[in-house]
Design an enzyme around this catalytic site. Structure first.
Site, mmCIF file in Angstrom:
data_model
loop_
_atom_site.group_PDB
_atom_site.id
_atom_site.type_symbol
_atom_site.label_atom_id
_atom_site.label_comp_id
_atom_site.label_asym_id
_atom_site.label_seq_id
_atom_site.Cartn_x
_atom_site.Cartn_y
_atom_site.Cartn_z
ATOM 1 N N ASP A 39 -1.252 1.739 5.402
ATOM 2 C CA ASP A 39 -2.527 1.826 6.069
ATOM 3 C C ASP A 39 -2.694 0.661 7.187
ATOM 4 O O ASP A 39 -2.209 -0.574 7.174
ATOM 5 C CB ASP A 39 -3.479 1.327 4.979
ATOM 6 C CG ASP A 39 -3.542 2.287 3.790
ATOM 7 O OD1 ASP A 39 -2.696 3.013 3.770
ATOM 8 O OD2 ASP A 39 -4.371 1.643 2.894
ATOM 9 N N GLN A 55 -0.353 -2.484 5.917
ATOM 10 C CA GLN A 55 0.201 -2.680 4.490
ATOM 11 C C GLN A 55 1.790 -2.591 4.902
ATOM 12 O O GLN A 55 2.210 -1.644 5.577
ATOM 13 C CB GLN A 55 -0.213 -1.475 3.837
ATOM 14 C CG GLN A 55 -1.751 -1.659 3.344
ATOM 15 C CD GLN A 55 -1.697 -2.700 2.336
ATOM 16 O OE1 GLN A 55 -1.379 -2.335 1.128
ATOM 17 N NE2 GLN A 55 -2.220 -3.781 2.666
ATOM 18 N N TRP A 63 7.548 1.727 -0.443
ATOM 19 C CA TRP A 63 6.297 0.927 -0.899
ATOM 20 C C TRP A 63 6.742 -0.137 -2.187
ATOM 21 O O TRP A 63 7.619 0.095 -2.819
ATOM 22 C CB TRP A 63 5.408 1.810 -1.424
ATOM 23 C CG TRP A 63 3.974 1.234 -1.455
ATOM 24 C CD1 TRP A 63 2.970 1.122 -0.729
ATOM 25 C CD2 TRP A 63 3.240 0.772 -2.803
ATOM 26 N NE1 TRP A 63 1.892 0.420 -1.207
ATOM 27 C CE2 TRP A 63 2.255 0.014 -2.570
ATOM 28 C CE3 TRP A 63 4.072 0.257 -4.211
ATOM 29 C CZ2 TRP A 63 1.514 -0.675 -3.439
ATOM 30 C CZ3 TRP A 63 3.043 -0.617 -4.778
ATOM 31 C CH2 TRP A 63 1.894 -0.738 -4.534
ATOM 32 N N PHE A 98 -3.509 -5.717 -0.654
ATOM 33 C CA PHE A 98 -3.792 -4.583 -0.512
ATOM 34 C C PHE A 98 -4.758 -4.334 0.854
ATOM 35 O O PHE A 98 -5.069 -5.444 1.440
ATOM 36 C CB PHE A 98 -4.274 -3.972 -1.473
ATOM 37 C CG PHE A 98 -3.582 -3.200 -2.529
ATOM 38 C CD1 PHE A 98 -2.411 -3.649 -2.501
ATOM 39 C CD2 PHE A 98 -3.999 -2.450 -3.296
ATOM 40 C CE1 PHE A 98 -1.246 -3.157 -3.561
ATOM 41 C CE2 PHE A 98 -3.128 -1.682 -4.374
ATOM 42 C CZ PHE A 98 -1.646 -2.214 -4.453
ATOM 43 N N SER A 99 -5.149 -3.332 1.245
ATOM 44 C CA SER A 99 -5.742 -2.936 2.530
ATOM 45 C C SER A 99 -7.121 -3.713 2.709
ATOM 46 O O SER A 99 -7.672 -4.107 1.863
ATOM 47 C CB SER A 99 -6.003 -1.572 2.719
ATOM 48 O OG SER A 99 -5.042 -0.790 3.075
ATOM 49 N N ASP A 168 -10.018 -2.367 -0.503
ATOM 50 C CA ASP A 168 -10.020 -1.812 0.965
ATOM 51 C C ASP A 168 -11.366 -2.340 1.506
ATOM 52 O O ASP A 168 -12.163 -1.434 2.120
ATOM 53 C CB ASP A 168 -9.764 -0.451 1.196
ATOM 54 C CG ASP A 168 -8.634 0.132 0.276
ATOM 55 O OD1 ASP A 168 -7.698 -0.672 -0.037
ATOM 56 O OD2 ASP A 168 -8.551 1.145 0.121
ATOM 57 N N GLU A 223 -10.788 5.818 -1.019
ATOM 58 C CA GLU A 223 -10.117 4.581 -0.572
ATOM 59 C C GLU A 223 -10.476 4.263 0.908
ATOM 60 O O GLU A 223 -11.079 5.371 1.607
ATOM 61 C CB GLU A 223 -8.547 4.736 -0.657
ATOM 62 C CG GLU A 223 -7.970 5.200 -2.022
ATOM 63 C CD GLU A 223 -6.494 5.020 -2.033
ATOM 64 O OE1 GLU A 223 -5.912 4.210 -2.538
ATOM 65 O OE2 GLU A 223 -5.717 5.926 -1.184
ATOM 66 N N TRP A 306 1.019 10.642 1.672
ATOM 67 C CA TRP A 306 1.464 10.165 0.326
ATOM 68 C C TRP A 306 2.146 11.022 -0.315
ATOM 69 O O TRP A 306 3.242 10.676 -0.838
ATOM 70 C CB TRP A 306 0.207 9.629 -0.386
ATOM 71 C CG TRP A 306 -0.400 8.218 -0.104
ATOM 72 C CD1 TRP A 306 -1.451 8.141 0.382
ATOM 73 C CD2 TRP A 306 0.263 7.133 -0.328
ATOM 74 N NE1 TRP A 306 -1.706 6.461 0.471
ATOM 75 C CE2 TRP A 306 -0.313 6.000 0.296
ATOM 76 C CE3 TRP A 306 1.798 6.816 -0.660
ATOM 77 C CZ2 TRP A 306 0.237 4.787 0.255
ATOM 78 C CZ3 TRP A 306 2.330 5.332 -0.266
ATOM 79 C CH2 TRP A 306 1.349 4.316 -0.013
HETATM 80 C C1 FRU Z 1 -4.420 3.641 0.765
HETATM 81 C C2 FRU Z 1 -4.069 2.673 -0.090
HETATM 82 C C3 FRU Z 1 -5.068 1.590 -0.406
HETATM 83 C C4 FRU Z 1 -4.431 0.501 -1.017
HETATM 84 C C5 FRU Z 1 -3.335 0.454 -0.088
HETATM 85 C C6 FRU Z 1 -1.808 -0.100 -1.122
HETATM 86 O O1 FRU Z 1 -3.211 4.360 1.384
HETATM 87 O O2 FRU Z 1 -3.657 3.297 -1.515
HETATM 88 O O3 FRU Z 1 -6.149 2.146 -1.180
HETATM 89 O O4 FRU Z 1 -5.185 -0.814 -0.405
HETATM 90 O O5 FRU Z 1 -2.713 1.937 -0.081
HETATM 91 O O6 FRU Z 1 -0.985 -0.065 -0.113
#
Ligand code: FRU
Length: 499
Positions: A39, A55, A63, A98-99, A168, A223, A306
């Site tokens: 993100d 991210q 990831w 995270f975001s 987020d 999200e 995803w």
């Molecule tokens: C969305 C997400 C967010 C989270 C991040 C983790 O793509 O799942 O909700 O903060 O990615 O990397």
């Protein structure tokens, strides 16, 4: 003071980046400096430049424990990578930063608001991620995590809120100088909701209300929310997980949702009116917006999906890119997206072909490339006798091609990358219903922007947008046109950047 964890990440990315050549990367789309990107985060304008964080897992192209990567740009097209801004290095974010979002404080400091993640043993014996909202403040290069972190935790949730899916935060400053933020959350049944918080100073936060609740309509957990006023409408964008397709909308599993409505500034209630997907292609998620100094609302999303993104070769040193920056507007009750106008400055050689009438397959002089901006105006050669199908095929040679096609009788536009270099049995096409009376007569405008490994399509001046990543070698750069029936078209084709 930067932590050892952050120093390690910075040293690693600097060394590793030197080994990555420029050519296998997109040119004007931001990609991961090294390792993995998802993100967009902290998208803001600070000290005369746009800052984009992301991210980031520098240590592999997959990831992993989330860091924040960092890049700056003056036009959102030419990017300069900066050292990673944050690493998971404290007891409240040790399993991931995270975001989140960014804002400029009145005293000139840059404030980042993000989600801290820790894994915690639960009374029932399970081990789960608990998410809180945290703050870091910096100067555009180095960021110090706030001593009062976390600033929002399980205590500031509504009764039916989840501590495990609480993330987020998107922050903004109101004209009266106070702050608001929205965060993604869900009920114990995993039903998405967006929470609204207020703060007098950006550091002390209080729960205000549930701004929007899914009530089982659009996927599950919501999200990456963003909330703003645009052209007289209140706009809530969010990325729901686990969406169920509805007609031609919401086909991406983890998709994007735009709710348009009105916002009562007094009661802070959001009244929804309409819903739509934001992008109708394959690869687009978690978009975030910024306002430019001249007042335009610009959105950038993660140009991936995803469900398909982990299928890349482990030998690739980096993975993940952002979408084009898109100028947003509300027209005819819809969210419109146009490529940021600064891209016109990157236009090189111009080739025009007007009133080209054809059936079957043609190629046009000067029309080819993998870094292009091409506008097509399509119409039937004879209004009484509408063609059955039009297609533009690109990233094409004898083996490969990607295409955008349009069938006026159904008014369906399709992007298809089946023959675009992927060896995986993943989704390779998407269809979009162009709900417009002209398109049913075979009249449609298609703008196609290619940047080596992606195609972004803008239909009818931004009424619909479709994004997809491509996997063929960038040397595969042929373009041809196909018509089943008789089509007349105008083509304006530019090469972009250094070719
Ligand atoms: C969305 C997400 C967010 C989270 C991040 C983790 O793509 O799942 O909700 O903060 O990615 O990397």
């Amino acid at each position: 003071m930067t932590s050892q964890v952050l120093r390690d990440a910075r040293r690693y990315e600097e060394e590793k980046e030197r080994k990555i050549a420029a050519e296998p990367r997109p040119d004007f789309h931001l990609s991961a400096r090294v390792g993995w990107m998802n993100d967009p985060n902290g998208f803001s304008y600070y000290k005369g430049e746009y800052h984009m964080f992301y991210q980031y897992h520098p240590f592999s192209p997959y990831w992993g424990p989330m860091h924040w990567g960092h890049a700056v740009s003056k036009d959102l097209l030419h990017w300069k990578q900066l050292p990673a801004a944050m690493a998971p290095d404290t007891d409240y974010d040790r399993d991931g930063c995270f975001s989140g979002s960014g804002i400029v404080l009145p005293d000139g400091r840059h404030l980042l608001m993000y989600t801290g993640v820790i894994k915690e043993n639960q009374p029932d014996g399970s081990n789960r991620e608990v998410q809180t909202q945290c703050i870091a403040v910096g100067d555009g290069l180095d960021y110090e995590k706030y001593a009062g972190n976390p600033v929002l935790d399980g205590k500031q949730l509504p009764e039916n809120g989840s501590r495990f899916d609480f993330r987020d935060p998107k922050i903004w400053r109101k004209p009266d100088g106070t702050y608001r933020c929205v965060a993604g959350n869900c009920t114990p049944e995993h039903d998405g909701q967006i929470l609204l918080y207020s703060s007098p100073d950006g550091f002390t936060w209080k729960f205000e209300r549930i701004l929007a609740a899914n009530k089982g309509r659009f996927g599950m957990m919501w999200e990456c929310p963003d909330f703003f006023q645009l052209d007289g409408k209140a706009v809530l964008i969010t990325s729901p997980q686990d969406m169920m397709p509805q007609g031609f909308e919401y086909h991406n599993g983890n998709g994007t949702l735009c709710l348009l409505g009105t916002f009562d500034e007094e009661t802070e209630e959001f009244h929804e009116e309409t819903d739509q997907a934001i992008d109708y292609g394959i690869d687009f998620y978690a978009p975030q917006t910024v306002v430019t100094p001249d007042g335009r609302r610009i959105m950038i999303g993660w140009m991936q999906n995803w469900d398909t993104c982990n299928l890349h070769a482990p030998s690739r040193p980096w993975f993940g890119q952002m979408s084009l920056p898109r100028e947003l507007s509300i027209q005819n009750g819809r969210l419109y997206q146009q490529p940021i106008r600064e891209i016109e400055e990157m236009r090189g050689q111009k080739v025009c072909h007007e009133n080209v009438t054809f059936t079957d397959i043609i190629r046009l002089d000067g029309v080819r490339g993998r870094k292009i901006d091409m506008e097509l105006q399509i119409r039937p050669a004879d209004a009484e006798n509408i063609y059955r199908k039009f297609a533009v095929r690109f990233a094409q040679d004898d083996t490969y091609q990607t295409s955008v096609s349009f069938r006026p009788y159904e008014s369906i536009l399709k992007i298809d990358r089946k023959h675009s270099g992927s060896r995986r049995a993943i989704i390779h096409q998407r269809r979009c219903l162009v709900n417009n009376s002209d398109s049913r007569k075979g009249i449609i405008k298609i703008r196609l922007i290619l940047d080596r490994f992606s195609a972004e399509v803008f239909v009818n001046d931004g009424e619909y947008a479709l994004s997809a990543t491509l996997y063929t070698d960038a040397a595969v750069d042929g373009i041809s046109f196909f018509a089943d029936g008789q089509v007349t078209m105008d083509v304006v084709h530019y090469s972009l950047g250094d070719v």
